[in-house]
Scaffold this motif. Structure first.
Motif, PDB file in Angstrom:
ATOM      1  N   GLU A  33       0.823  -1.208   0.000  1.00 14.52           N
ATOM      2  CA  GLU A  33       0.000   0.000   0.000  1.00 14.52           C
ATOM      3  C   GLU A  33       0.862   1.264   0.000  1.00 14.52           C
ATOM      4  OE1 GLU A  33      -2.644  -0.256   3.303  1.00 14.52           O
ATOM      5  OE2 GLU A  33      -3.692  -2.025   2.541  1.00 14.52           O
ATOM      6  N   ALA A  34       2.170   1.102  -0.018  1.00 11.61           N
ATOM      7  CA  ALA A  34       3.080   2.247  -0.017  1.00 11.61           C
ATOM      8  C   ALA A  34       3.144   2.879  -1.402  1.00 11.61           C
ATOM      9  CB  ALA A  34       4.471   1.800   0.426  1.00 11.61           C
ATOM     10  N   GLU A  35       3.679   4.104  -1.463  1.00  8.79           N
ATOM     11  CA  GLU A  35       3.904   4.749  -2.752  1.00  8.79           C
ATOM     12  C   GLU A  35       4.901   3.915  -3.558  1.00  8.79           C
ATOM     13  OE1 GLU A  35       2.603   7.414  -4.141  1.00  8.79           O
ATOM     14  OE2 GLU A  35       1.368   8.100  -2.456  1.00  8.79           O
ATOM     15  N   VAL A  36       4.680   3.839  -4.867  1.00  5.63           N
ATOM     16  CA  VAL A  36       5.546   2.992  -5.693  1.00  5.63           C
ATOM     17  C   VAL A  36       7.000   3.462  -5.660  1.00  5.63           C
ATOM     18  CG1 VAL A  36       3.706   2.196  -7.217  1.00  5.63           C
ATOM     19  CG2 VAL A  36       4.912   4.321  -7.755  1.00  5.63           C
ATOM     20  N   SER A  37       7.222   4.765  -5.532  1.00  4.43           N
ATOM     21  CA  SER A  37       8.596   5.269  -5.468  1.00  4.43           C
ATOM     22  C   SER A  37       9.296   4.816  -4.201  1.00  4.43           C
ATOM     23  CB  SER A  37       8.609   6.796  -5.550  1.00  4.43           C
ATOM     24  OG  SER A  37       7.803   7.370  -4.546  1.00  4.43           O
ATOM     25  N   VAL A  38       8.537   4.651  -3.119  1.00  3.35           N
ATOM     26  CA  VAL A  38       9.094   4.145  -1.863  1.00  3.35           C
ATOM     27  C   VAL A  38       9.356   2.650  -1.973  1.00  3.35           C
ATOM     28  CG1 VAL A  38       8.606   3.734   0.582  1.00  3.35           C
ATOM     29  CG2 VAL A  38       8.049   5.943  -0.442  1.00  3.35           C
ATOM     30  N   ILE A  39       8.422   1.932  -2.567  1.00  3.49           N
ATOM     31  CA  ILE A  39       8.598   0.485  -2.759  1.00  3.49           C
ATOM     32  C   ILE A  39       9.872   0.224  -3.551  1.00  3.49           C
ATOM     33  CG2 ILE A  39       7.628  -1.609  -3.763  1.00  3.49           C
ATOM     34  CD1 ILE A  39       4.862  -0.317  -3.523  1.00  3.49           C
ATOM     35  N   ALA A  40      10.024   0.927  -4.664  1.00  5.97           N
ATOM     36  CA  ALA A  40      11.194   0.725  -5.529  1.00  5.97           C
ATOM     37  C   ALA A  40      12.483   1.130  -4.824  1.00  5.97           C
ATOM     38  CB  ALA A  40      11.024   1.521  -6.817  1.00  5.97           C
ATOM     39  N   MET A  41      12.443   2.248  -4.088  1.00  3.58           N
ATOM     40  CA  MET A  41      13.638   2.730  -3.391  1.00  3.58           C
ATOM     41  C   MET A  41      14.130   1.706  -2.368  1.00  3.58           C
ATOM     42  SD  MET A  41      14.029   6.071  -0.916  1.00  3.58           S
ATOM     43  CE  MET A  41      12.982   5.314   0.360  1.00  3.58           C
ATOM     44  N   TYR A  42      13.236   1.230  -1.510  1.00  2.00           N
ATOM     45  CA  TYR A  42      13.657   0.277  -0.481  1.00  2.00           C
ATOM     46  C   TYR A  42      13.978  -1.085  -1.080  1.00  2.00           C
ATOM     47  CZ  TYR A  42      12.789   3.431   3.397  1.00  2.00           C
ATOM     48  OH  TYR A  42      12.865   4.473   4.276  1.00  2.00           O
ATOM     49  N   ARG A  43      13.331  -1.435  -2.167  1.00  2.00           N
ATOM     50  CA  ARG A  43      13.684  -2.675  -2.873  1.00  2.00           C
ATOM     51  C   ARG A  43      15.155  -2.660  -3.256  1.00  2.00           C
ATOM     52  NH1 ARG A  43      10.963  -4.604  -8.654  1.00  2.00           N
ATOM     53  NH2 ARG A  43      12.530  -6.168  -9.180  1.00  2.00           N
ATOM     54  N   LEU A  44      15.614  -1.530  -3.778  1.00  2.00           N
ATOM     55  CA  LEU A  44      16.996  -1.411  -4.229  1.00  2.00           C
ATOM     56  C   LEU A  44      17.973  -1.247  -3.074  1.00  2.00           C
ATOM     57  CD1 LEU A  44      16.116   0.854  -7.242  1.00  2.00           C
ATOM     58  CD2 LEU A  44      17.184  -1.403  -7.426  1.00  2.00           C
ATOM     59  N   LEU A  82      14.051   4.792 -13.140  1.00  2.00           N
ATOM     60  CA  LEU A  82      12.912   5.316 -13.896  1.00  2.00           C
ATOM     61  C   LEU A  82      11.981   4.191 -14.320  1.00  2.00           C
ATOM     62  CD1 LEU A  82      11.674   7.862 -15.142  1.00  2.00           C
ATOM     63  CD2 LEU A  82      13.072   7.454 -17.187  1.00  2.00           C
ATOM     64  N   HIS A  83      12.566   3.064 -14.723  1.00  2.00           N
ATOM     65  CA  HIS A  83      11.743   1.901 -15.094  1.00  2.00           C
ATOM     66  C   HIS A  83      10.862   1.454 -13.935  1.00  2.00           C
ATOM     67  CE1 HIS A  83      10.524  -2.162 -16.081  1.00  2.00           C
ATOM     68  NE2 HIS A  83      11.259  -2.629 -15.075  1.00  2.00           N
ATOM     69  N   PHE A  84      11.466   1.298 -12.758  1.00  2.00           N
ATOM     70  CA  PHE A  84      10.686   0.861 -11.599  1.00  2.00           C
ATOM     71  C   PHE A  84       9.579   1.858 -11.266  1.00  2.00           C
ATOM     72  CE2 PHE A  84      14.461  -1.776  -9.932  1.00  2.00           C
ATOM     73  CZ  PHE A  84      13.930  -2.923 -10.482  1.00  2.00           C
ATOM     74  N   LEU A  85       9.896   3.134 -11.308  1.00  2.00           N
ATOM     75  CA  LEU A  85       8.920   4.167 -10.967  1.00  2.00           C
ATOM     76  C   LEU A  85       7.727   4.127 -11.927  1.00  2.00           C
ATOM     77  CD1 LEU A  85       8.266   6.679  -9.202  1.00  2.00           C
ATOM     78  CD2 LEU A  85       9.454   8.047 -10.935  1.00  2.00           C
ATOM     79  N   LEU A  86       8.008   4.042 -13.208  1.00  2.00           N
ATOM     80  CA  LEU A  86       6.943   4.063 -14.209  1.00  2.00           C
ATOM     81  C   LEU A  86       6.159   2.763 -14.247  1.00  2.00           C
ATOM     82  CD1 LEU A  86       8.953   5.818 -17.057  1.00  2.00           C
ATOM     83  CD2 LEU A  86       7.083   6.824 -15.738  1.00  2.00           C
TER      84      LEU A  86
END
Length: 319
Positions: A33-44, A82-86
């Protein structure tokens, strides 16, 4: 000859593991349920944390990169972020099948880029295999495509994300000639995560306040689709050309749609299941009968295997 055949079979197994692993990405994103930019950031960032224990082994290479190599790493990392964000953003607006099927454009874009940059020449059997997989992918997603509203916006975001990851793959094919898989992945993931962190700061998206369930999803994304998916594919760029590696995305709609059916309750028809088998057949044809001429300067499998454990081709004695 038999040794080379056994090695190629090993790479095919790793390739399949990578396809299945990246297929879980859309499921984990849908669960969060988090913002996708946060999901991608912590994933990396969590992926970097998991890789950290091996940093000392690569200390002689990790801080001795040339300016040109840093440029490649920076561009590749930004494109991956950028790929993850989009693409993750597209999953909030459309179905897993619709979003992942657009990703099937990736190998076509990578092949065109390879033809332009590396003077690559795909053979007929490669094009047939790719065509089979793309047709099957379109059938899987066709029932979910929309022509208006949020779904159309989601499809457009997925398309932009596909272009970004195609550029990332092409840069990686060139950069990995002189950079080990570990160092390449570590810096690319860190740069991608940092670019997403800057995006979050600029948009005042909080870094904290997430419950244990969300952190568990972030960790799953780091382990399964990132380490067992993206890291593995970047490793395979040493023994496969970028077009072949990017073909993995054609298998993603099959497994992602099956997982979405089982875990998210998204519909899946008999026609889509049949199309899935068609996709896998196309990928298999591409891998088994297509040659490796797409890579202008591909080394033999034996040379590539020998080079993988080393830090640099030019200085294999240091670790």
């Amino acid at each position: 000859m038999q040794s080379a055949q056994r090695s190629f079979s090993k790479y095919e197994v790793l390739y399949l593991i990578g396809i299945i692993s990246i297929s879980f990405s859309s499921i984990f994103v849908k669960w969060s349920e988090a913002e996708v930019s946060v999901i991608a950031m912590y994933r990396l960032f969590l992926t970097n944390l998991l890789m950290a224990p091996l940093l000392y082994k690569y200390r002689h290479e990790i801080f001795r990169l040339s300016k040109k190599e840093w440029l490649y790493l920076g561009a590749s990392g930004i494109m991956l972020g950028l790929h993850f964000l989009l693409w993750m953003g597209s999953l909030r607006l459309t179905t897993v099948a619709s979003s992942t099927v657009i990703l099937t454009l990736e190998p076509i874009l990578v092949m065109l880029g390879s033809m332009w940059i590396f003077a690559a020449k795909p053979n007929r059997i490669m094009l047939i295999g790719m065509g089979m997989a793309v047709v099957g992918s379109v059938v899987i997603g066709a029932g979910d495509f929309r022509v208006s509203g949020d779904a159309l916006k989601g499809d457009f975001l997925s398309l932009l994300g596909t272009i970004a990851v195609a550029v990332h793959m092409l840069i990686g094919e060139h950069a990995r000639k002189n950079i080990s898989a570990f160092v390449y992945n570590f810096w690319v993931f860190l740069i991608a995560g940092s670019s997403l962190a800057l995006y979050n700061v600029g948009n005042r998206i909080p870094f904290t306040g997430y419950d244990a369930r969300e952190w568990g999803i972030f960790l799953l994304l780091a382990i399964v689709p990132t380490l067992l998916g993206h890291y593995l594919f970047n490793w395979l760029l040493k023994v496969m050309n970028a077009t072949t590696v990017s073909m993995a995305v054609l298998g993603e709609p099959v497994f992602a749609s099956l997982l979405a059916w089982m875990l998210l309750g998204e519909g899946l028809t008999a026609l889509q299941l049949t199309a899935g088998a068609f996709i896998l057949a196309g990928v298999w044809v591409f891998l088994r009968y297509g040659n490796n001429s797409l890579h202008a300067e591909t080394a033999s499998l034996e040379e590539a295997v020998d080079s993988l454990p080393t830090v640099r081709h030019t200085d294999p004695t240091k670790v």
